[in-house]
Design an enzyme around this catalytic site. Sequence first.
Site, short mmCIF file in Angstrom:
data_model
loop_
_atom_site.label_atom_id
_atom_site.label_comp_id
_atom_site.label_asym_id
_atom_site.label_seq_id
_atom_site.Cartn_x
_atom_site.Cartn_y
_atom_site.Cartn_z
N CYS A 59 0.80 -1.22 0.00
CA CYS A 59 0.00 0.00 0.00
C CYS A 59 0.83 1.27 0.00
O CYS A 59 0.55 2.20 -0.75
CB CYS A 59 -1.00 -0.01 1.16
N HIS A 111 -2.40 1.02 7.12
CA HIS A 111 -2.83 0.97 5.73
C HIS A 111 -3.08 2.38 5.22
O HIS A 111 -3.52 3.24 5.97
CB HIS A 111 -4.10 0.11 5.60
N HIS A 123 -6.26 1.84 -3.56
CA HIS A 123 -5.23 1.34 -2.64
C HIS A 123 -4.77 -0.03 -3.09
O HIS A 123 -5.35 -0.63 -4.00
CB HIS A 123 -5.79 1.29 -1.21
#
Length: 152
Positions: A59, A111, A123
């Site tokens: 990510c 994240h 993402h």
Amino acid sequence: SSKEKTKTTSTTNKLKNKYGELLGVDEKKIDNNTLYAFIDEWYGAPYKYGGKTKQGIDCSAFVIQLYQSVYSSGLQGTAESICNQSKQISKDQLIEGDLVFFKIESDKVSHIGVYLQNNKFVHASTKKGIHIDDLDEPYYKKYFYKGGRIKK
């Protein structure tokens, strides 16, 4: 040449169509061609922790590459350190290109994604790879931590 111009126009229109539909917005709102061309190029690339290529990317590496490509911005670090470098903003202030941070079963930011429009963000998802999801999906709603804005 005019042939090349036509090709570019039809590619742009395809992107506008595709991402207008994916985001549930009027295609006229898809006006950052660089951003959507970048997403399109990466869409579906698999997730790989520590990865930085289309064979597998995580990510933060995805967000860093997107920022370099689209905004010529030199972001670096982990999701958490990028979070610390950004100005905190609330969910309802998010605009295209802002960052979204999540604490997934962790007390630290674990994240990161890039906000697009209409509550959607792009993402590197562990299950689907590079993907667009909605902040209101129960999973993301549960773990959403905050929005962030980087001086572009």
